[in-house]
Design a protein around this motif. Sequence first.
Motif, PDB file in Angstrom:
ATOM      1  N   SER A 203      92.524  50.980  27.777  1.00 31.87           N
ATOM      2  CA  SER A 203      92.617  51.216  26.438  1.00 31.87           C
ATOM      3  C   SER A 203      93.729  52.410  26.164  1.00 31.87           C
ATOM      4  O   SER A 203      94.417  52.785  27.032  1.00 31.87           O
ATOM      5  CB  SER A 203      91.216  52.058  26.130  1.00 31.87           C
ATOM      6  OG  SER A 203      91.164  53.351  26.612  1.00 31.87           O
TER       7      SER A 203
ATOM      8  N   PHE B  49      94.248  47.803  24.787  1.00 29.98           N
ATOM      9  CA  PHE B  49      93.735  47.822  23.292  1.00 29.98           C
ATOM     10  C   PHE B  49      93.620  49.180  22.699  1.00 29.98           C
ATOM     11  O   PHE B  49      93.554  50.007  23.100  1.00 29.98           O
ATOM     12  CB  PHE B  49      92.306  47.048  23.735  1.00 29.98           C
ATOM     13  CG  PHE B  49      91.188  47.906  23.922  1.00 29.98           C
ATOM     14  CD1 PHE B  49      90.361  48.823  23.107  1.00 29.98           C
ATOM     15  CD2 PHE B  49      90.722  48.070  25.443  1.00 29.98           C
ATOM     16  CE1 PHE B  49      89.271  49.636  23.634  1.00 29.98           C
ATOM     17  CE2 PHE B  49      89.892  48.983  25.710  1.00 29.98           C
ATOM     18  CZ  PHE B  49      89.012  49.725  24.775  1.00 29.98           C
TER      19      PHE B  49
ATOM     20  N   GLU C  52      92.140  45.377  18.816  1.00 29.65           N
ATOM     21  CA  GLU C  52      90.808  45.528  18.594  1.00 29.65           C
ATOM     22  C   GLU C  52      90.076  45.365  17.337  1.00 29.65           C
ATOM     23  O   GLU C  52      90.489  45.919  16.402  1.00 29.65           O
ATOM     24  CB  GLU C  52      89.843  46.247  19.485  1.00 29.65           C
ATOM     25  CG  GLU C  52      88.628  46.278  19.716  1.00 29.65           C
ATOM     26  CD  GLU C  52      87.919  47.528  20.346  1.00 29.65           C
ATOM     27  OE1 GLU C  52      86.870  47.130  21.264  1.00 29.65           O
ATOM     28  OE2 GLU C  52      88.308  48.642  20.063  1.00 29.65           O
TER      29      GLU C  52
ATOM     30  N   CYS D 149      92.587  40.169  17.513  1.00 31.94           N
ATOM     31  CA  CYS D 149      91.523  40.082  18.355  1.00 31.94           C
ATOM     32  C   CYS D 149      90.249  39.821  17.257  1.00 31.94           C
ATOM     33  O   CYS D 149      89.995  40.744  16.520  1.00 31.94           O
ATOM     34  CB  CYS D 149      91.012  41.226  19.155  1.00 31.94           C
ATOM     35  SG  CYS D 149      92.090  41.317  20.387  1.00 31.94           S
TER      36      CYS D 149
ATOM     37  N   THR E 207      87.078  40.365  17.846  1.00 37.06           N
ATOM     38  CA  THR E 207      86.348  40.910  18.763  1.00 37.06           C
ATOM     39  C   THR E 207      84.588  40.482  18.517  1.00 37.06           C
ATOM     40  O   THR E 207      84.095  40.484  19.343  1.00 37.06           O
ATOM     41  CB  THR E 207      86.473  42.228  18.792  1.00 37.06           C
ATOM     42  OG1 THR E 207      87.827  42.664  18.843  1.00 37.06           O
ATOM     43  CG2 THR E 207      85.627  43.021  19.920  1.00 37.06           C
TER      44      THR E 207
END
Length: 290
Positions: free
Chosen positions: A79, A107, A149, A180, A182
């Motif tokens: 991250s 991310f 994300e 993404c 997610t």
Amino acid sequence: MNSKAKPFTILDTTLRDGEQGEGISFTVKDKLKITHLLDQLGMHYIEGGWPGSNPKAVNYFESVQNTKLKHSKLAAFGSTRRAKNSAKDDANLNALLAANTPVVVIFGKTWDFHATHALKVSLEENLALIKDSVAYLKKHNREVIFDAEHFFDGYKNNPKYALSCLKEAHKAGADILTLCDTNGGCLPSEVFKIATKVVETFPDAQIGIHTHNDAGMAVANTLAAVEAGAVHIQGTLNGYGERCGNANLSSIIPTLMLKMGIKCVSDAQLTSLTNASRHLDEIANVVPDH
């Protein structure tokens, strides 16, 4: 579609996202076997795991150093820096560097709601987390893939801010910007429309797609993004993944090659796909889909 104008790449995250699937648990020995399998299949990137998350991931990255890959580049996942840390003092970023992989996937939050309520930082501070983290990894000569994300949820809530997150990563030197889904809740029409906007906004960037299958749309959403101009795909062989799974590369690869004319692996590698799929199920102790 810009896919033919830029290099087309596939990242397999079976060893990271795939391992979060129900009933899936790989030993380090398993992960090394799968690494060889994915390399032989021609995956451009193999995401090996999050080195800062558990000892097994650290052990894998140490063990894989002696492995020579013919086709794939190994990537570590993590991250952006914590808000209280500078990039150079952030344990997560330094664990990514210590993994000694040529590629890092990082991310960051791109949904304004998550920045303010999950990270509890201002929108401006979140942009700084993204910028500083990418720049720090680039300073250490890593190829950086930025995973945006919850990008589609963020875009639908605040498109200007979601795009600004991509802009900071791009300016800081990210090599690929991955959108993404997610939560896995988007429809192909949404993905196509939003991905088209991103491709138009960042014409010189390589845009990627990472989808989950909670609404049964992961493969369709991935292909919609490719039609919009995405040139980087993330997924897992056999669709392993948390909750309902990730985009299934076993379906996507032949569709790209045989139906869309996109050369993503060699013809010989394509013919080995069935055996690779079954071999992975054997290693994972999963019954193959009949």
